[in-house]
Design a protein around this motif. Structure first.
Motif, PDB file in Angstrom:
ATOM      1  N   ALA A 169     -21.557 102.624  63.142  1.00  0.00           N
ATOM      2  CA  ALA A 169     -21.047 101.411  63.799  1.00  0.00           C
ATOM      3  C   ALA A 169     -22.110 100.751  64.659  1.00  0.00           C
ATOM      4  O   ALA A 169     -21.937  99.630  65.115  1.00  0.00           O
ATOM      5  N   GLY A 170     -23.215 101.455  64.900  1.00  0.00           N
ATOM      6  CA  GLY A 170     -24.260 100.897  65.755  1.00  0.00           C
ATOM      7  C   GLY A 170     -24.033 101.168  67.220  1.00  0.00           C
ATOM      8  O   GLY A 170     -24.681 100.586  68.086  1.00  0.00           O
ATOM      9  N   LEU A 171     -23.096 102.050  67.527  1.00  0.00           N
ATOM     10  CA  LEU A 171     -22.801 102.338  68.933  1.00  0.00           C
ATOM     11  C   LEU A 171     -23.584 103.540  69.445  1.00  0.00           C
ATOM     12  O   LEU A 171     -23.713 103.728  70.649  1.00  0.00           O
ATOM     13  N   GLN A 172     -24.046 104.367  68.521  1.00  0.00           N
ATOM     14  CA  GLN A 172     -24.794 105.559  68.920  1.00  0.00           C
ATOM     15  C   GLN A 172     -26.228 105.356  68.460  1.00  0.00           C
ATOM     16  O   GLN A 172     -26.479 105.272  67.252  1.00  0.00           O
ATOM     17  N   PRO A 173     -27.169 105.224  69.393  1.00  0.00           N
ATOM     18  CA  PRO A 173     -28.560 105.033  68.982  1.00  0.00           C
ATOM     19  C   PRO A 173     -28.992 106.186  68.085  1.00  0.00           C
ATOM     20  O   PRO A 173     -28.796 107.353  68.423  1.00  0.00           O
ATOM     21  N   ALA A 174     -29.514 105.860  66.916  1.00  0.00           N
ATOM     22  CA  ALA A 174     -29.926 106.887  65.973  1.00  0.00           C
ATOM     23  C   ALA A 174     -31.195 106.429  65.266  1.00  0.00           C
ATOM     24  O   ALA A 174     -31.358 105.237  64.993  1.00  0.00           O
ATOM     25  N   ALA A 175     -32.067 107.389  65.005  1.00  0.00           N
ATOM     26  CA  ALA A 175     -33.257 107.068  64.234  1.00  0.00           C
ATOM     27  C   ALA A 175     -32.866 106.980  62.760  1.00  0.00           C
ATOM     28  O   ALA A 175     -31.884 107.581  62.342  1.00  0.00           O
ATOM     29  N   GLY A 176     -33.626 106.247  62.001  1.00  0.00           N
ATOM     30  CA  GLY A 176     -33.371 106.181  60.561  1.00  0.00           C
ATOM     31  C   GLY A 176     -33.098 104.774  60.099  1.00  0.00           C
ATOM     32  O   GLY A 176     -33.276 103.805  60.837  1.00  0.00           O
ATOM     33  N   GLU A 177     -32.640 104.700  58.865  1.00  0.00           N
ATOM     34  CA  GLU A 177     -32.409 103.416  58.237  1.00  0.00           C
ATOM     35  C   GLU A 177     -30.959 103.298  57.845  1.00  0.00           C
ATOM     36  O   GLU A 177     -30.286 104.305  57.639  1.00  0.00           O
ATOM     37  N   GLN A 178     -30.490 102.066  57.680  1.00  0.00           N
ATOM     38  CA  GLN A 178     -29.122 101.893  57.231  1.00  0.00           C
ATOM     39  C   GLN A 178     -28.978 100.588  56.477  1.00  0.00           C
ATOM     40  O   GLN A 178     -29.335  99.525  56.989  1.00  0.00           O
ATOM     41  N   TRP A 179     -28.472 100.669  55.259  1.00  0.00           N
ATOM     42  CA  TRP A 179     -28.263  99.477  54.437  1.00  0.00           C
ATOM     43  C   TRP A 179     -26.790  99.369  54.094  1.00  0.00           C
ATOM     44  O   TRP A 179     -26.146 100.363  53.799  1.00  0.00           O
ATOM     45  N   LEU A 180     -26.264  98.159  54.150  1.00  0.00           N
ATOM     46  CA  LEU A 180     -24.866  97.956  53.772  1.00  0.00           C
ATOM     47  C   LEU A 180     -24.760  96.659  52.988  1.00  0.00           C
ATOM     48  O   LEU A 180     -25.180  95.600  53.459  1.00  0.00           O
TER      49      LEU A 180
END
Ligand SMILES: Nc1ncnc2c1ncn2[C@@H]1O[C@H](COP(=O)(O)OP(=O)(O)OP(=O)(O)O)[C@@H](O)[C@H]1O
Ligand SMILES: Nc1ncnc2c1ncn2[C@@H]1O[C@H](COP(=O)(O)OP(=O)(O)OP(=O)(O)O)[C@@H](O)[C@H]1O
Ligand SMILES: [Mg+2]
Ligand SMILES: [Mg+2]
Lengths: 278, 325, 226, 278, 325
Positions: free
Chosen positions: E52-63
């Motif tokens: 959801a973008g609420l928890q800062p996380a490293a990495g990539e995300q495509w939707l």
């Protein structure tokens, strides 16, 4: 039963950077205007100050005395505001007693008083011939006016309403659901207050105390009216500035800057210790 | 208040009314575990809160011989697992659990020892130092249960204590709780949406609906002869109301066919399959046929008949398979 | 009240006396070995009321008669004497941007004077009436110091203040005398307080202020003799 | 699916009376002391006031003018404090920008200034020969001093820090979890601010505005120093009271009482409408 | 990021790392429903929050072809049912649900109509005017689901959406949701502790444990060949790890006796019954024998053998009943 995951989860050092994106212009712009409005007079004041008068003021023992007295009395007043104001704010926020609204309005009243009038009002009550002050003097030999205690009293009278109203806002915003949870665990209202209510409302309480401290640090009218202007006893920084103003405008700016610098130093130190964690 | 004797004797007796939300009379003996079941909005949480003294309610309440009417929560010796947990965000898990003993006057060290013990028993001993905000939902739920139990209450109020727990933990916790409750002389009120809880932990099941008690009895009795649609669904029975009598039959007694069954079986319905899901070794169909019915069929039959959601089917039950009460 | 050594003289004095009295205090201490002169400066009304309330102090010096009356009515002070007077003048910023040479030139400029309720305001009103001037000021200041301040800081083109204030501002202002202003003078009064812990010393101070040394310092500060 | 219960559930008219039992003495006592401390000077002031001077003051057109001006300027200042201060408080509470701590300290500074010094600082910036005021006057012909706008500016400068710090406390206490929820629903920060953040922090925001209004109503030193005192234009109630004090001490008490009565009336009315519901 | 093609094509592709809490690589095609299962504290909520973008996380995300890396939540077109609900307390149920459409620019009237429709579909239309504080737990949960669905998101994140719902509602909601998801082209991530959800709603099951994906596959595959103890418990299988191979058998294949069984059966264990509860037509025993095993016996056998918690028993399984993989 499995509970903790196998690997150690490190505690985050600080809260995550806000991830909700850039603040919108409609909020950023007024915020910037607000900062400029508040800061520009301070900057121009610094520019207008004669550096030599600054040096002279910084070295003066009268200034040191007044500064010290200001900090002592403001801090004492803030402590008293905490001790008296937090319970009152709690009563207003949490206890549904009859006449609550009246009490709240009465608490606000001293805020509206111009400081000089506050001083006069204090005199009618706690002056040497005041309605309460006279019997006090007669029985104990003690009178508030013209003493450092009087200064503290004046500061408390002036700052307490700010502290109470601001704290009440903080307590209300924190909500009362956890109070109920504590009660079911057998906690008395006092224990709940100490361990649950206050810690949860801490940001608001801290903000209220900063308000109170700052208000009392800048307080002048009530103090000089009620307590006079005796160096070392009742002469706080603002009253010293008032006296200096009669003879030397440059010195006023210099004294104000010194006072500002020291207060900001204290506030920044406090923030680091108390307010940011909250 | 009609009968308060159990409350006077050591158990619980309460008549509680919250206008528009609750109107019940509840009694339980010492050591009893009352499972409160009922649909969403039935008033279960309201009941728990009223028993805890948090929800103003008219009526009387007796616990272990003491009149609790009007007594504030902190003097009631209750322990509550709130539906929304309400762990103190400013305290660590350990401090949360130690809060109750501390509040009841146990020394700090002893309280922490008790708390540590409970956290261990609930499998979250390793998280003792974490704040609630740093726990997962299920971990927090376990801390909340530990907190309620550690207070050693005379009346234990558990509002859906097993929600958010993974199956293994929930099963283990049921065992743990059963062990604890076996030796517990207080009264437990357990709100649950799970038939297993009601059947394995409770000595009494109280069925709440629309703020009123519809049925109270031992678990086996309530499970065998449910009087509300909700309990029927909970225990996986089909119950049909027939005037003021009920007719119940098990899902496995239901025959499913694609065409209208022959013969004279008067118990037959036509409807649409709403869902099909594995249940034990069988497949459980939910069929909407006026009222909702459930039927268990073998996986083989499911494949052969093509029993998928949306399909129209006929259901029938032999009269002999029906219990009427 | 504050504990004071026997040789401490506590003087409650109008704020406009700050410079002159501080100087006199130094001289008095030099002349009376072991004596410490302490001041509490403030508004005359405040000080008079505080004296009436029993504030610690040996001497009260006010910038007008009304204030002194508060103390004498309360029995806190007796037999005040006028020890200095003050004359109204016009001050402008040093370069006098509005080119003001008399009261007549005030019309149309941004000028200020004291409020009618303040002693300097009563004097100013009379002086203006006598001269037949009806120009409206931009502000009626709470006291003479604030009035002067407006000119010193460049916020006003002119102000009606006392000669003493003009003198204290030195080079920062240009002073324009008002013909006939000496007819409407403001009086400074001094009196020993009934609660003085050392009446002798209090009398010594009033004598000192009204004496030749006092006169010299006060005259240098711009005050006139009564 | 069954949802609502069959019977109608009436909405509760007001929150249930607090059910957690009597407040403990350790909180009740200080609260009572606080109220007495704040109220007794007001009572003695009323006692000390001469009724005939009260009647005279109440009928005076100068008083009516000053009272009106006070309320106009304080209300205007409060509105500006809301418009500028709420965004700033939000930035401080919710956006993790570099230099946040410095900005917060700078915002507190004007609180510490004695009011007269605040007036002087304003003059160095916005006066006719101030660093910003001089170019303003030269280009537009407008200057703040001696105008009602100047009074509002002084009030804002003095009240804004109180409002910002107090609001920040309220915003922090309300927590940011709901902001995150709103963001997932696609709400921009501005929409979230309007529909979620502000409504949830309303008790704190309202308290902050009351503080700001009261602070600016009692403000005197900065106003008179920056703007002087002219009836109908810059003469607010506190400045009227202050100048009146030099000639007629009785009138001061009467004027103060009138001011108090009217402010309390306004506050009580406000409370009923805005603050109790929050 | 190794393979982001599904994310580029219209589905979801994410590589997300939260130090110490999460380290996963997840892909899903358009219309996929990914059921995320795992024990408490496995990182399920962390995953949802990171998506959801609420928890800062490293990495990539495509939707759906867009790179979401670093994009703030409000621009992600997600819909979230939070584990702790987070209904806006200041808004009515209707306003809560209408919030999403409004935020995405739908007109006020239309938003309210959409919201009303969703509330009706979830059976809480009658409570539209209530504030969350005036709803029961289950009612609030339904409003939360309605709120997430009404926003018409491209990525639907449901964190234990059926907790706190009564059985009837949960069943109905599963049907409702299945219907909705069938026509939905976005990606759904469904966190659940319930096997039914995973088996009936999901197209893919992702098993999370200790922050890592342990197994990903179609529900039937994961159910038949579980690779973690948690999933085994979830689907009601006994799974024994044997090196890097697994041996699974159903509870009904387990024979229970009071004495050591004769013969050469090499699969036999002795242990203590921890609990006994009705399960379908049988009684399910939980037996602690080194690891936990479950066995289904008939009610008759339960009575005859006196199979109650605390009893020591022997369990045995025929080799032929065991699936090895
Ligand atoms: N503060 C309130 N004001 C008005 N009605 C309320 C309030 N709180 C709850 N209700 C209503 O009272 C009824 C009972 O609520 P309660 O929370 O007791 O239900 P419940 O049985 O616990 O349901 P659930 O299984 O969903 O938790 C519901 O219809 C609910 O909407
Ligand atoms: N703010 C935090 N700081 C540190 N650790 C955290 C924080 N929040 C959660 N954790 C830890 O991260 C791990 C994963 O938590 P998460 O909430 O994702 O679990 P979950 O799979 O959703 O569990 P549950 O089924 O109980 O909801 C847990 O061990 C938890 O204790
Ligand atoms: Mg509930
Ligand atoms: Mg979770």
């Amino acid at each position: 039963m499995t509970g903790a995951t196998a690997h150690d989860v490190p505690r985050p050092r600080r809260r995550a950077r806000d991830s909700l994106g850039r603040p919108p212009l409609v909020l950023l712009l007024p915020a910037v205007v607000a900062v400029l409005l508040l800061v520009s007079p301070l900057v121009t004041m610094v520019v207008a100050t004669d550096p030599s008068s600054l040096a002279a003021a910084a070295g003066s023992p009268a200034v040191a005395d007044a500064l010290w007295l200001s900090f002592i009395t403001s801090t004492a007043a803030t402590v008293i505001c905490l001790v008296l104001g937090l319970p009152l704010a709690w009563m207003l926020a949490r206890v549904d007693f009859p006449g609550r609204r009246l009490v709240r309005s009465l608490v606000i009243v001293p805020m509206v008083l111009p400081p000089v009038v506050a001083g006069i009002a204090l005199r009618t009550a706690f002056g040497r011939s005041g309605l309460l002050g006279e019997p006090l003097l007669a029985t104990t030999g003690f009178a508030f006016p013209y003493t450092t205690w009087g200064v503290v009293l004046a500061h408390v009278f002036v700052a307490l309403p700010f502290v109470v109203i601001s704290m009440e806002g903080g307590l209300r915003a924190a909500g009362s659901g956890y109070d109920a949870a504590a009660a079911t665990l057998g906690a008395s209202r006092w224990l709940t207050f100490r361990r649950v209510t206050v810690p949860l409302a801490l940001p608001g309480i801290a903000a209220a105390l900063v308000l109170g401290w700052a208000r009392s640090l800048g307080e002048f009218g009530a103090t000089i009216t009620f307590n006079g202007n005796y160096p070392g006893i009742t002469q706080t920084m603002p009253t010293l500035i008032y006296v200096e103003r009669q003879s030397d405008t440059d010195a006023v700016l210099a004294l104000s800057l010194i006072m500002l610098a020291v207060s900001v130093g204290v506030l920044v130190a406090l923030r680091d210790r108390w307010l940011v964690t909250a | 208040m009609r009968d308060v004797s159990p409350g006077r004797a050591g158990g619980l007796a309460a008549t509680l009314t919250v206008p528009g939300r609750l109107d019940v009379e509840l009694t339980a003996g010492p050591g009893d575990v009352v499972a409160v079941v009922g649909p969403n909005g039935a008033g279960k949480t309201t009941l728990v809160q009223a028993l805890a003294g948090l929800q103003p309610a008219a009526g009387e309440q007796w616990l272990a011989g003491a009149d609790l009417t009007g007594v504030p929560p902190q003097e009631r010796h209750v322990g509550v697992v709130f539906q929304d947990q309400r762990l103190f965000p400013n305290l660590s898990a350990l401090e949360n659990v130690a809060f109750g003993p501390r509040a009841r006057g146990v020394a700090a060290g002893a309280s922490r020892a008790v708390a540590r013990d409970w956290l261990d028993r609930l499998g979250v001993g390793g998280l003792a130092g974490r704040r609630p905000g740093e726990l997962s939902g299920g971990q927090a739920q376990r801390v909340a249960i530990a907190r309620a139990l550690a207070a050693d209450p005379a009346l234990l109020l558990l509002d859906e204590p097993f929600t958010g727990l993974d199956v293994g933990v929930a099963a283990a916790l049921r065992v743990e709780l059963a062990g604890h409750l076996a030796g517990y002389r207080g009264v437990t009120v357990l709100v649950t949406h799970d038939a297993i809880d009601a059947l394995t932990l409770a000595t009494t099941v109280a069925v709440l609906d629309g703020g009123r008690l519809m049925q109270v009895g031992p678990p086996s009795e309530v499970a065998a002869r449910p009087r509300t649609e909700h309990v029927a669904r909970l225990v996986g029975l089909n119950v049909i109301r027939d005037g003021d009598r009920f007719r119940a039959f098990t899902p496995s007694a239901v025959a499913v066919s694609l065409h209208e069954p022959d013969g004279s079986a008067r118990n037959r319905w036509s409807g649409t399959i709403r869902s099909a899901a594995p249940h034990g070794g069988a497949v459980r169909l939910q069929v909407h046929a006026g009222h909702d019915l459930i039927a268990d069929v073998t996986p083989a039959a499911t494949r052969e008949l093509g029993l998928a959601p949306g399909r129209r089917v006929w259901l029938s039950v032999k009269e002999t398979a029906i219990t009427a009460y | 009240g504050p504990a004071r050594g026997e040789d401490t003289l506590q003087v409650l004095a109008a704020a406009s006396l700050t410079d002159a009295f501080t100087e006199l205090g130094d001289r008095f201490e030099a002349a009376h070995d072991g004596t410490d002169v302490q001041f509490s400066f403030g508004s005359s009304t405040d000080l008079a009321e505080q004296a009436a309330d029993g504030a610690p102090g040996s001497v009260l010096a006010t910038a007008d008669e009304d204030a002194m009356t508060i103390a004498t009515d309360a029995g806190a002070a007796a037999a005040p004497t006028v020890f200095a007077t003050n004359t109204l003048v016009i001050v402008t910023p040093r370069d006098n941007p509005a080119g003001i040479g008399s009261l007549r030139d005030l019309a149309g400029t941004t000028w200020v004077r004291c409020a009618d309720q303040a002693p300097c305001g009563r004097v100013a009103r009379t002086v203006l009436q006598d001269a037949g001037i009806s120009a409206t000021p931009a502000s009626l200041e709470e006291d003479v110091r604030a009035t002067l301040d407006k000119v010193v800081s460049g916020e006003a083109d002119a102000a009606l203040v006392y000669a003493t204030d003009a003198a204290s501002a030195g080079d920062a202002v240009t002073t324009v005398d008002i013909p006939g202003a000496e007819r409407e003078q403001n009086s400074y009064l001094i009196a020993a307080l009934a609660g003085a812990n050392d009446p002798e010393l209090a009398r010594a101070w009033t004598d000192f202020v009204t004496g030749p040394e006092g006169e010299a310092v006060l005259t240098a500060a711009g005050f006139s003799r009564p």
